[in-house]
Design a protein around this motif. Structure first.
Motif, mmCIF file in Angstrom:
data_model
loop_
_atom_site.group_PDB
_atom_site.id
_atom_site.type_symbol
_atom_site.label_atom_id
_atom_site.label_comp_id
_atom_site.label_asym_id
_atom_site.label_seq_id
_atom_site.Cartn_x
_atom_site.Cartn_y
_atom_site.Cartn_z
ATOM 1 N N GLY A 38 -14.366 -6.298 -12.413
ATOM 2 C CA GLY A 38 -14.739 -5.510 -11.350
ATOM 3 C C GLY A 38 -16.084 -6.525 -10.783
ATOM 4 N N PRO A 39 -16.447 -5.926 -10.083
ATOM 5 C CA PRO A 39 -17.769 -6.623 -9.541
ATOM 6 C C PRO A 39 -18.651 -8.091 -10.398
ATOM 7 N N GLU A 40 -18.964 -6.697 -11.578
ATOM 8 C CA GLU A 40 -20.471 -6.929 -12.643
ATOM 9 C C GLU A 40 -19.820 -7.732 -13.906
ATOM 10 N N GLY A 41 -18.394 -8.101 -13.814
ATOM 11 C CA GLY A 41 -17.943 -8.934 -14.512
ATOM 12 C C GLY A 41 -17.365 -7.717 -15.089
ATOM 13 N N GLY A 42 -17.592 -6.964 -15.572
ATOM 14 C CA GLY A 42 -16.561 -5.740 -16.748
ATOM 15 C C GLY A 42 -15.551 -5.218 -16.295
ATOM 16 N N TRP A 43 -14.625 -4.858 -16.510
ATOM 17 C CA TRP A 43 -13.535 -4.106 -16.106
ATOM 18 C C TRP A 43 -12.778 -3.453 -15.139
ATOM 19 N N LEU A 44 -12.418 -3.859 -14.992
ATOM 20 C CA LEU A 44 -11.640 -3.392 -13.222
ATOM 21 C C LEU A 44 -10.984 -2.252 -13.703
ATOM 22 N N ARG A 45 -11.105 -1.196 -13.095
ATOM 23 C CA ARG A 45 -10.038 0.092 -12.797
ATOM 24 C C ARG A 45 -8.910 -0.107 -12.429
ATOM 25 N N ARG A 46 -7.684 1.088 -12.562
ATOM 26 C CA ARG A 46 -6.660 0.635 -12.129
ATOM 27 C C ARG A 46 -6.726 1.227 -11.218
ATOM 28 N N SER A 47 -7.826 1.753 -10.270
ATOM 29 C CA SER A 47 -7.781 2.079 -9.018
ATOM 30 C C SER A 47 -8.013 1.080 -8.505
ATOM 31 N N ASN A 48 -9.097 0.542 -9.099
ATOM 32 C CA ASN A 48 -9.232 -1.148 -7.963
ATOM 33 C C ASN A 48 -8.175 -1.527 -8.163
ATOM 34 N N PHE A 49 -7.904 -2.149 -9.224
ATOM 35 C CA PHE A 49 -6.949 -3.368 -8.907
ATOM 36 C C PHE A 49 -6.312 -3.436 -8.293
ATOM 37 N N THR A 50 -5.683 -1.870 -8.523
ATOM 38 C CA THR A 50 -4.407 -1.297 -7.861
ATOM 39 C C THR A 50 -4.478 -1.552 -6.164
ATOM 40 N N ARG A 51 -5.931 -1.309 -5.762
ATOM 41 C CA ARG A 51 -6.195 -1.318 -4.386
ATOM 42 C C ARG A 51 -6.283 -2.695 -3.560
ATOM 43 N N ARG A 52 -7.330 -3.247 -4.571
ATOM 44 C CA ARG A 52 -8.070 -4.663 -4.983
ATOM 45 C C ARG A 52 -7.086 -5.995 -4.654
ATOM 46 N N ILE A 53 -6.333 -5.302 -5.486
ATOM 47 C CA ILE A 53 -5.098 -6.686 -6.105
ATOM 48 C C ILE A 53 -4.584 -7.130 -6.164
ATOM 49 N N TRP A 54 -3.423 -5.400 -6.705
ATOM 50 C CA TRP A 54 -1.872 -5.201 -6.621
ATOM 51 C C TRP A 54 -1.448 -5.005 -5.239
ATOM 52 N N ARG A 55 -2.022 -4.185 -4.433
ATOM 53 C CA ARG A 55 -0.815 -4.424 -3.128
ATOM 54 C C ARG A 55 -1.730 -5.008 -1.720
ATOM 55 N N PRO A 56 -2.869 -5.847 -1.930
ATOM 56 C CA PRO A 56 -2.497 -6.865 -1.125
ATOM 57 C C PRO A 56 -1.936 -8.661 -1.394
ATOM 58 N N THR A 57 -1.731 -8.295 -3.065
ATOM 59 C CA THR A 57 -0.508 -9.327 -3.430
ATOM 60 C C THR A 57 0.288 -9.249 -3.153
ATOM 61 N N CYS A 58 1.153 -7.546 -3.729
ATOM 62 C CA CYS A 58 2.731 -7.468 -3.229
ATOM 63 C C CYS A 58 2.735 -7.296 -1.523
ATOM 64 N N ASP A 59 1.884 -7.216 -0.998
ATOM 65 C CA ASP A 59 2.576 -6.408 0.291
ATOM 66 C C ASP A 59 2.376 -7.451 1.480
ATOM 67 N N ASP A 60 0.919 -8.780 1.081
ATOM 68 C CA ASP A 60 1.074 -9.654 2.206
ATOM 69 C C ASP A 60 0.970 -10.781 2.334
ATOM 70 N N GLY A 61 1.254 -11.072 3.341
ATOM 71 C CA GLY A 61 1.477 -12.564 3.451
ATOM 72 C C GLY A 61 3.164 -12.695 3.584
ATOM 73 N N PRO A 62 3.740 -14.129 2.497
ATOM 74 C CA PRO A 62 5.106 -13.438 2.053
ATOM 75 C C PRO A 62 5.242 -12.631 1.435
ATOM 76 N N THR A 63 5.939 -11.219 1.418
ATOM 77 C CA THR A 63 6.000 -10.523 0.563
ATOM 78 C C THR A 63 7.126 -10.376 -1.313
ATOM 79 N N ILE A 64 6.388 -10.330 -1.729
ATOM 80 C CA ILE A 64 6.747 -10.678 -2.946
ATOM 81 C C ILE A 64 7.615 -9.367 -3.365
ATOM 82 N N LEU A 65 6.549 -8.708 -3.515
ATOM 83 C CA LEU A 65 7.482 -7.102 -3.876
ATOM 84 C C LEU A 65 6.931 -5.796 -3.458
ATOM 85 N N PRO A 66 6.966 -6.063 -2.225
ATOM 86 C CA PRO A 66 6.776 -5.097 -1.130
ATOM 87 C C PRO A 66 6.968 -3.417 -2.026
ATOM 88 N N GLY A 67 5.781 -2.467 -1.697
ATOM 89 C CA GLY A 67 5.943 -1.417 -2.217
ATOM 90 C C GLY A 67 6.008 -1.344 -3.851
#
Length: 108
Positions: free
Chosen positions: A12-41
């Motif tokens: 997380g922003p302070e270096g602690g655990w990243l909550r699942r909802s934040n991980f999904t929104r900040r990391i997982w969805r952009p990784t799957c859906d942006d650029g060359p789509t790897i695993l859309p949806g």
């Protein structure tokens, strides 16, 4: 990891655990859906299914598939089958080929 400045890879922003909802929104969805789509949806657990399917399509030997997925290969394959450097090289070459193809498709 020696050069990483935090205890956690996905922190997380302070270096602690990243909550699942934040991980999904900040990391997982952009990784799957942006650029060359790897695993859309896709969902996080779906990566294991995708990975296994890619290994099967590439005809990677079962002994290496099981090792990569953290499974134990039983029977004769498990006793006599061993992962070789040639298998690992073939896998890396195949994954690189697929990644390059995805990148070229995304640039169109």
């Amino acid at each position: 990891m020696d050069e990483h400045d935090r205890q956690l890879v996905f922190a997380g922003p302070e270096g602690g655990w990243l909550r699942r909802s934040n991980f999904t929104r900040r990391i997982w969805r952009p990784t799957c859906d942006d650029g060359p789509t790897i695993l859309p949806g896709g969902v996080f657990h779906g990566l294991r299914h995708l990975h296994k399917s890619v290994l099967m399509e590439a005809e990677i030997p079962r002994v290496l598939q099981f090792e990569l997925l953290g499974h134990e290969l039983g029977g004769i394959y498990g006793v006599y089958g061993h992962v070789t450097e040639a298998m690992r090289t073939r896998l890396v070459d195949e994954l690189q080929r697929r990644w390059t193809r995805l990148g070229k498709r995304a640039k169109r």
